[in-house]
Write an enzyme that holds these catalytic residues in place. Structure first.
Site, PDB file in Angstrom:
ATOM      1  N   ASP A   6     -19.868 -88.221 -23.746  1.00 43.88           N
ATOM      2  CA  ASP A   6     -18.897 -89.308 -23.855  1.00 43.88           C
ATOM      3  C   ASP A   6     -19.625 -90.480 -24.537  1.00 43.88           C
ATOM      4  O   ASP A   6     -20.860 -90.539 -24.529  1.00 43.88           O
ATOM      5  CB  ASP A   6     -18.442 -89.694 -22.439  1.00 43.88           C
ATOM      6  N   ASP A   8     -18.193 -94.407 -24.815  1.00 45.48           N
ATOM      7  CA  ASP A   8     -18.046 -95.681 -24.100  1.00 45.48           C
ATOM      8  C   ASP A   8     -18.458 -95.575 -22.636  1.00 45.48           C
ATOM      9  O   ASP A   8     -17.930 -94.757 -21.891  1.00 45.48           O
ATOM     10  CB  ASP A   8     -16.595 -96.161 -24.176  1.00 45.48           C
TER      11      ASP A   8
HETATM   12  C1  2M8 Z   1     -10.296 -96.901 -25.643  1.00 48.72           C
HETATM   13  O1  2M8 Z   1     -10.980 -95.902 -24.929  1.00 48.72           O
HETATM   14  C2  2M8 Z   1     -11.793 -96.295 -23.821  1.00 48.72           C
HETATM   15  C3  2M8 Z   1     -12.734 -95.146 -23.476  1.00 48.72           C
HETATM   16  O2  2M8 Z   1     -12.535 -94.458 -22.333  1.00 48.72           O
HETATM   17  C4  2M8 Z   1     -10.982 -96.781 -22.636  1.00 48.72           C
HETATM   18  O3  2M8 Z   1      -9.956 -96.229 -22.265  1.00 48.72           O
HETATM   19  O4  2M8 Z   1     -11.457 -97.770 -22.068  1.00 48.72           O
HETATM   20  C5  2M8 Z   1      -9.828 -96.335 -26.985  1.00 48.72           C
HETATM   21  O5  2M8 Z   1      -8.818 -97.129 -27.490  1.00 48.72           O
HETATM   22  C6  2M8 Z   1     -10.923 -96.275 -28.021  1.00 48.72           C
HETATM   23  O6  2M8 Z   1     -10.366 -95.936 -29.272  1.00 48.72           O
HETATM   24  C7  2M8 Z   1     -11.656 -97.594 -28.101  1.00 48.72           C
HETATM   25  O7  2M8 Z   1     -12.766 -97.501 -28.959  1.00 48.72           O
HETATM   26  C8  2M8 Z   1     -12.131 -97.998 -26.732  1.00 48.72           C
HETATM   27  C9  2M8 Z   1     -12.852 -99.327 -26.763  1.00 48.72           C
HETATM   28  O8  2M8 Z   1     -13.337 -99.684 -25.499  1.00 48.72           O
HETATM   29  O9  2M8 Z   1     -11.029 -98.085 -25.830  1.00 48.72           O
HETATM   30 MG    MG Z   2     -16.573 -93.447 -20.846  1.00 44.87          MG
HETATM   31 MG    MG Z   3     -14.442 -91.876 -23.284  1.00 44.54          MG
END
Ligand code: 2M8
Ligand code: MG
Ligand code: MG
Length: 277
Positions: A6, A8
């Protein structure tokens, strides 16, 4: 060996999206010929520059929670990839549901159930920037979606249960990311991982040893699809439980926990490259 990770909150810091503490291990894995495959909620558009910065440009990726898979030439196969969709030399697979159809269905369900939420496609760039902490160019790339729509839920927990049921009855599903909920076709990161492992096996004739790392509820299927799992402590309070026989729970969050997990599983087996003088 393959690493499925993963991004983020796992390889990348939850707040500033940096990965410095993981850099020595990225180098070590590269040196040992171990591929590090991103498995993320991020879009293909977000991944293009990021893969370059991380040194993962010739490696497959799984974007949008499994709705988009990208295969570099070495992972393509004439017989297995019928009617491939090529972009920049990558064969792109989209096993889920098209974003246009998905957004239409979400709109229909919002009307029918009378619930309140906002999809990423309805958010302004400023809102995406303040919700995610992403700089403007990256926030724009996060909006270029193909098969998975992040949602901000503006209604009650009870309404969320009904909404989720309605999605599932409609052939869709709802996953919990870090900051957002994610609506998409009925598939997840685990499906993407198993698909790539099968492709590896078809091309190389043997099963790879796999290690996975993740921090969120949407990473559970990824972690349960690998031989060695590393659960990174999340910055969100959603509880994550794994059934894996081989699981390690890192003490540190983000890229520090990432390096810690690799130390734990492969620290003794994979030698570090000789120090440059
Ligand atoms: C979103 O995804 C993250 C990862 O789990 C979330 O739900 O917090 C998505 O929109 C992704 O495209 C984006 O880069 C990310 C940014 O924190 O948020
Ligand atoms: Mg994550
Ligand atoms: Mg993720």
């Amino acid at each position: 060996r393959l690493v499925f990770t993963d991004l983020d909150g796992t390889l990348l810091d939850h707040d500033n999206y940096g990965w410095k503490p993981a850099a020595p291990w990225l180098k070590r894995l590269h040196h040992a010929g171990v591929l590090v495959i991103p498995v993320t909620s991020k879009t293909r558009a977000e991944l293009m520059p990021l893969r370059r910065e991380l040194g993962l440009q010739d490696i497959p990726f799984i974007a949008e929670n499994g709705a988009v898979i990208g295969l570099p030439p070495a992972w393509q196969h004439a017989r297995l990839d019928r009617n491939p969709n090529f972009v920049d030399g990558l064969a792109i697979k989209t096993p889920g549901i098209d974003i246009g159809f998905l957004r239409t269905r979400l709109g229909v369900m919002r009307e029918r159930l009378g619930v309140r939420f906002r999809g990423m496609g309805e958010l302004g760039i400023d809102e995406i920037m303040s919700l995610t902490g992403l700089p403007e160019p990256q926030a724009r790339l996060a909006r270029v979606r193909e098969g998975c729509e992040p949602l901000i839920w503006d209604d009650s927990e009870a309404a969320l249960v009904d909404f989720r049921q309605a999605l599932e009855a409609d052939g869709l599903c709802l996953l919990r990311g870090g900051r957002f909920w994610h609506a998409m076709g009925q598939l997840d990161k685990g499906d993407g991982v198993r698909w790539l492992v099968e492709r590896y096996q078809a091309l190389r004739g043997h099963r790879p040893l796999t290690l996975g790392l993740g921090d969120g509820p949407n990473d559970v299927p990824l972690l349960e699809a690998v031989d060695r799992a590393v659960l990174i402590p999340g910055r969100h309070d959603h509880s994550v439980r794994l059934t894996n026989a081989h699981q390690y729970h890192a003490r540190h969050p983000g890229p520090s926990g990432w390096a810690e997990g690799l130390d734990y599983w492969w620290g003794k087996e994979l030698t570090a490259p000789a120090k440059e003088s």
